[in-house]
Enzyme design. Structure first.
Site, PDB file in Angstrom:
ATOM      1  N   LEU A 163       0.819  -1.213   0.000  1.00  0.00           N
ATOM      2  CA  LEU A 163       0.000   0.000   0.000  1.00  0.00           C
ATOM      3  C   LEU A 163       0.850   1.258   0.000  1.00  0.00           C
ATOM      4  CD1 LEU A 163      -2.986  -0.757   2.392  1.00  0.00           C
ATOM      5  CD2 LEU A 163      -2.716  -1.246  -0.034  1.00  0.00           C
ATOM      6  N   GLU A 189       1.078   6.922   6.513  1.00  0.00           N
ATOM      7  CA  GLU A 189       2.454   7.101   6.056  1.00  0.00           C
ATOM      8  C   GLU A 189       2.970   8.505   6.325  1.00  0.00           C
ATOM      9  OE1 GLU A 189       3.943   4.574   5.581  1.00  0.00           O
ATOM     10  OE2 GLU A 189       2.440   3.116   4.960  1.00  0.00           O
ATOM     11  N   HIS A 195       4.272   8.534   9.715  1.00  0.00           N
ATOM     12  CA  HIS A 195       5.670   8.085   9.758  1.00  0.00           C
ATOM     13  C   HIS A 195       6.614   9.205   9.304  1.00  0.00           C
ATOM     14  CE1 HIS A 195       4.959   4.006  10.858  1.00  0.00           C
ATOM     15  NE2 HIS A 195       4.428   3.612   9.713  1.00  0.00           N
ATOM     16  N   TRP A 199       2.065  -0.397  18.389  1.00  0.00           N
ATOM     17  CA  TRP A 199       2.552  -1.547  19.160  1.00  0.00           C
ATOM     18  C   TRP A 199       4.071  -1.504  19.328  1.00  0.00           C
ATOM     19  CZ3 TRP A 199       1.087  -1.572  14.143  1.00  0.00           C
ATOM     20  CH2 TRP A 199       1.986  -2.091  13.213  1.00  0.00           C
TER      21      TRP A 199
END
Length: 697
Positions: free
Chosen positions: A221, A278, A281, A289
């Protein structure tokens, strides 16, 4: 519309992946390989519902750290970031000053292979704009939109995104850069995207958030490049490559079906949350997690790994579906599956937390190439004119797919794209064009284009290969009001060289047994070849000895050079020191060079010394001062007249900049934006080219 027209076809089948401190690969749609870069993938990385591999963070980061010892380890990055976050939180709670919304200019590079707009993967402007809308809803926690949540720890990140309004050359744009490549699809877990597409298309990453959309063949993706620090006190940082910095996604997850059901989108990733994830990020956020070693299949959660955000409850592993989960009962609160930094479906996601916002704000204030985005003016409108046509030369697919001399066509159609950058409808343009210094031709286009709309025009009677110059003569029957976007020049290989003596250099990495190469003439006869070589298989210096061969080639011939790597990663290792190049015997002209070319690279070139123009051989053409620390002068005798243009390339043969020459002052080159190193400047005059080497100190 920018186009890529190499005959040096790079077909790359490398398996290289995913998110870590550099490239944050995420969310793969279908089953794939169980190993990457020689490292096995853990079972927990696969979606239990469809066996899809979601992410290989640990494996990819380990590879990147082995490849570049300067690369920040996670602990180093967090040691830098943590005190800054604490300081920011203190200031936030004590300050009563109204927060300022940060605006980030965005350029979306739509990578296609010649499809019409609206035909996959060449998505429409409206689909692109819908993605920008989703980002603003999600990062702005916008009321009455899917990006809103009522969670008490939910935060308005106070970042908004706008499509750029001015391009790197100072010309108007709508922030959408459509780029045609010969390759129809791209391996998301391969180096071809980072080694070929990004460097060739990226806009200044200090001024733009670069996004790319692709037809990705292995169903990834998206991924992003994570920020590093920027030489702050107490830390020797490595910022990651500037020419790969940005975010990519598959074309069918870029945008939102909530805005239009007609978009080319694939459920359940059709709400635009791949890019929200994204971009998170890109701005410094980690998976909720903590990228730990928890494994749902064996019911072994990792309740120690952290995302460094206290208000996202501890999660033992990633989640692929919505629901109520508490994988770490000792930590207060259920797993935050609705967080944008989990792996749940788009419709499930709706929250960034206050601590995630804190982290983003620190990155935006301190991290290289993020802090500069705050002050970028590329999202601000510039003055527009009524009559403004932009011309760009398109890819010639008949040439681009030729991999040997015998297959060269006698003639092909050359195309240009006209775009209306003016405020008035564009109804007519007279185009001027010539091939390799031949006779100037003109052609009239008529139609009706609204602002930022485009049309493709086929130029008549052009040669198969050479240097094509195209320019706008008149726009709407009058002089075009913006000259800076009126011309384009493109070289269609093979390039001719007016010498027959060549030097081939090959610096192996530690895996020479993967490398083979050959040089064939136009009949397909192998004239020179080499490899496989002995493989050391240990990254302990020294590297193998440099291989140097002298080639003497016949005049008036076409040649094909091919270099192949059996593992698909080119001459990749040994601290990045492996490479090859083909040069003239005097070293002044580079025919081809490279290192990380993937699996195979072909380059075609011809030799024809007959009728050589003195421009290509004169010793009176030179550069000074060389080396240079700032200004570089191109010295050309007055009897030659001014050249048409020049282009600067790096040692890998990648074009960095190009400039049209219309006056003497254009021959003064400002090199202040170049990093220290070796470069080549190719000067073009009619059908003659002269390539000179210079050093930036």
């Amino acid at each position: 519309m920018k186009t890529i027209t190499p005959l040096s076809i790079q077909r790359i089948l490398v398996i290289l992946c995913l998110f870590a401190l550099g490239n944050a690969y995420s969310q793969i749609k279908s089953p794939s390989t169980k190993s990457i870069l020689g490292k096995s993938i853990k079972a927990k990385n696969s979606n239990p519902n469809n066996a899809a591999i979601r992410c290989v963070t640990v494996e990819y980061e380990q590879y990147l750290q082995e490849k570049n010892p300067k690369r920040l380890k996670e602990a180093q990055f967090e040691a830098w970031l943590s005190p800054l976050v604490t300081k920011y939180k203190t200031m936030r709670t004590s300050s009563k000053t109204a927060a300022t919304i940060i605006t980030i200019p965005v350029v979306v590079h739509v990578i296609h292979s010649g499809q019409a707009i609206g035909v996959a993967p060449n998505i429409t402007d409206a689909q692109i704009q819908s993605q920008i809308t989703v980002l603003n809803q999600d990062f702005g926690r916008m009321l009455n939109t899917p990006g809103y949540n009522a969670n008490p720890v939910g935060a308005d990140v106070q970042i908004q995104f706008v499509l750029a309004k001015v391009d790197p050359n100072g010309n108007p744009t709508n922030g959408i850069d459509r780029v045609a490549f010969i390759q129809e699809s791209w391996v998301g877990r391969g180096t071809d995207i980072d080694l070929i597409v990004k460097p060739a298309t990226i806009w200044d990453p200090t001024q733009y958030l670069n996004m790319w959309t692709f037809n990705i063949s292995d169903d990834i993706l998206g991924y992003a490049q994570f920020p590093n620090s920027s030489g702050l006190q107490g830390l020797n940082s490595y910022e990651g490559d500037a020419n790969t910095d940005g975010v990519i996604s598959s074309y069918d997850v870029f945008g939102s079906s909530d805005i239009s059901a007609s978009f080319l989108l694939a459920s359940p990733y059709d709400k635009g949350r791949t890019m929200t994830h994204e971009v998170g990020h890109f701005l410094g956020l980690r998976h909720i997690w903590g990228d730990g070693n928890g494994d749902e299949a064996s019911n072994k959660p990792d309740c120690i790994a952290t995302d460094y955000c206290a208000d996202t409850p501890q999660a033992g592993w990633e989640h692929f579906t919505c629901g109520v989960f508490d994988t770490c009962p000792s930590d207060l609160g259920n797993d935050m599956v609705e967080n944008y930094m989990d792996y749940t479906n788009d419709a499930c996601m709706n929250i960034f937390t206050q601590n995630q916002k804190d982290r983003i704000m620190v990155v935006m204030a301190n991290s290289d190439r993020r802090s500069s985005l705050k002050n970028s003016t590329k999202g601000n409108a510039i003055p527009l004119f009524p009559n403004d046509a932009e011309v760009k030369i398109e890819t010639d697919y008949a040439l681009a797919n030729v991999s040997d001399c015998a297959s060269l066509p006698a003639a092909t159609n050359k195309k240009v794209t006209l775009t209306n950058r003016g405020t008035s409808p564009l109804t007519s343009v007279i185009l001027n064009y010539s091939m390799s210094g031949g006779a100037n031709q003109n052609q009239t286009w008529t139609g009706n284009l609204a602002q930022n709309e485009s049309a493709m025009v086929t130029l008549l009677n052009t040669a198969s290969y050479g240097i094509l110059n195209a320019s706008v003569g008149t726009t709407n029957g009058t002089t075009d009001e913006r000259a800076s976007n009126n011309t384009d020049t493109e070289t269609f290989s093979p390039i001719n060289y007016t010498f027959t003596n060549y030097v081939f250099n090959l610096q192996q990495d530690f895996w020479g047994d993967e490398i083979t190469w050959d040089l064939k003439d136009g009949a397909g006869t192998v004239l020179y070849s080499g490899g496989p070589y002995e493989g050391k298989h240990s990254e302990i210096l020294p590297l193998p000895a440099l291989i140097t061969e002298n080639w003497t080639l016949a005049n008036n011939q076409c040649y094909t050079f091919t270099i192949f790597d059996s593992q698909g990663d080119g001459i990749c290792c040994g601290g990045g020191n492996g490479y090859y190049n083909i040069k003239s015997a005097d070293g002044t002209t580079t025919v081809d060079s490279g290192a990380s070319y993937g699996t195979i690279k072909n380059i075609l070139f011809t030799t024809n010394t007959l009728g050589t123009n003195e421009f290509e051989t004169s010793n009176d053409i030179y550069l000074y001062p060389n080396p240079t620390k700032g200004t570089l002068n191109i010295s050309i005798p007055s009897n030659f007249g001014l050249p048409n243009s020049y282009a600067i390339s790096n040692v890998l043969g990648q074009k960095i900049s190009q400039k049209e020459v219309s006056k003497e002052s254009d021959l003064i080159v400002n090199t202040s934006t170049l990093s220290n190193g070796i470069y080549f400047i190719t000067i073009v005059k009619e059908d003659q080219k002269r390539t000179l080497r210079f050093i930036k100190e």
